[in-house]
Enzyme design. Sequence first.
Site, PDB file in Angstrom:
ATOM      1  N   LYS A  52       0.842  -1.209   0.000  1.00 45.92           N
ATOM      2  CA  LYS A  52       0.000   0.000   0.000  1.00 45.92           C
ATOM      3  C   LYS A  52       0.876   1.259   0.000  1.00 45.92           C
ATOM      4  CE  LYS A  52      -3.751  -2.619   1.986  1.00 45.92           C
ATOM      5  NZ  LYS A  52      -4.510  -3.071   3.154  1.00 45.92           N
ATOM      6  N   GLN A  96      -5.054  -2.146   9.485  1.00 45.71           N
ATOM      7  CA  GLN A  96      -4.751  -3.433   8.858  1.00 45.71           C
ATOM      8  C   GLN A  96      -5.231  -4.569   9.767  1.00 45.71           C
ATOM      9  OE1 GLN A  96      -3.344  -3.760   5.672  1.00 45.71           O
ATOM     10  NE2 GLN A  96      -3.898  -5.886   5.945  1.00 45.71           N
ATOM     11  N   ASP A 119     -11.319   2.076   3.445  1.00 51.66           N
ATOM     12  CA  ASP A 119     -11.519   0.637   3.204  1.00 51.66           C
ATOM     13  C   ASP A 119     -12.998   0.349   2.912  1.00 51.66           C
ATOM     14  OD1 ASP A 119      -9.254  -0.924   3.141  1.00 51.66           O
ATOM     15  OD2 ASP A 119      -9.130  -1.166   5.317  1.00 51.66           O
TER      16      ASP A 119
END
Length: 290
Positions: A52, A96, A119
């Site tokens: 990322k 995460q 997200d």
Amino acid sequence: MTIIDGKEVAAKLRKEIAADVKDWKEQGNRPPHLVAILVGNDGASQTYVGHKERACSEVGFRSTVLRFEADITEEFLLGEIAKLNADPEVDGFIVQLPLPKHISEQRINEAIDFRKDVDGFTPVNTGRMMLGLPAYLPATPDGILELLKHYKIETAGKHCVVIGRSNIVGRPIANLLSQKGWDCTVTICHSRTKDLASVVRTGDIVIAALGKAEFVTADMIKEGAVVIDVGITRVPSDKTKSGWKLLGDVKFDEVAPKCSYITPVPGGVGPMTIISLMKNTLKAAHKEVL
Ligand code: NAP
């Protein structure tokens, strides 16, 4: 039969995002800023966060990784999330997963301000997506939509069979494809579906997202169907240096000849996922989800 090239579509979108960021900066704005929170030392999580960070630098974003020890408390993490929610220098952030067991992923997810939830996992974003309001779409379903769009695959009036009902893939993609504009008639299958093969055989578009290597075989697919393979399973292999290879949920070699379009694994849906996160971060910088 066309093999859908996710790498190529991802590269095209990456260029478009980079060009947009360049314009944005030339107008005097600061670069879009994505923050990732990484708790503990999980190897796979570190790799994903590394990917990322690299994707951010490729398109001209600023990225920050906040690394915390596995033994931090849930209260501490909630405090960090409150700071990011309030920080005007941060456009979007992700936590995460997985988190250490003593921290509730649900409480953490619900604490994220939906305006920064790039997200697309918070309940508010999920609800907004279902209502057709401006929302951050979860990355994998958004990546699938981009592939369908790029290859101009007709969806209106088609029967789409989705195998899998997870919150991050199966249910959101089923919902999105049933919305106006995509106009599919959608069936969702799961582990309790009776005579799954017969249901899948009725699909003009089949989306396999169950996580069982090579589960979908040629006899389950209608001639001319579009097959999107989301599954990724690592299996041992004596033909690769690493000693393993990736398999999708579809038995590619036997299914592909029956399809009009099919995604391979790797190189299909996978490369699109990170691009969707970049798209969402750009949306966040442009304040498109308020
Ligand atoms: P998940 O949370 O494990 O959900 C799997 C779903 O498949 C569940 O709804 C389950 O049904 C259903 N299922 C399992 N076995 C089945 C069977 N034999 N017949 C019918 N349905 C069955 O998985 P996920 O997170 O959605 O991920 C699915 C796969 O996609 C995994 O391989 C994952 O690694 C991959 N993935 C890839 C990407 C990408 O970027 N390409 C992104 C995300 C995920 P129940 O609900 O009844 O248990």
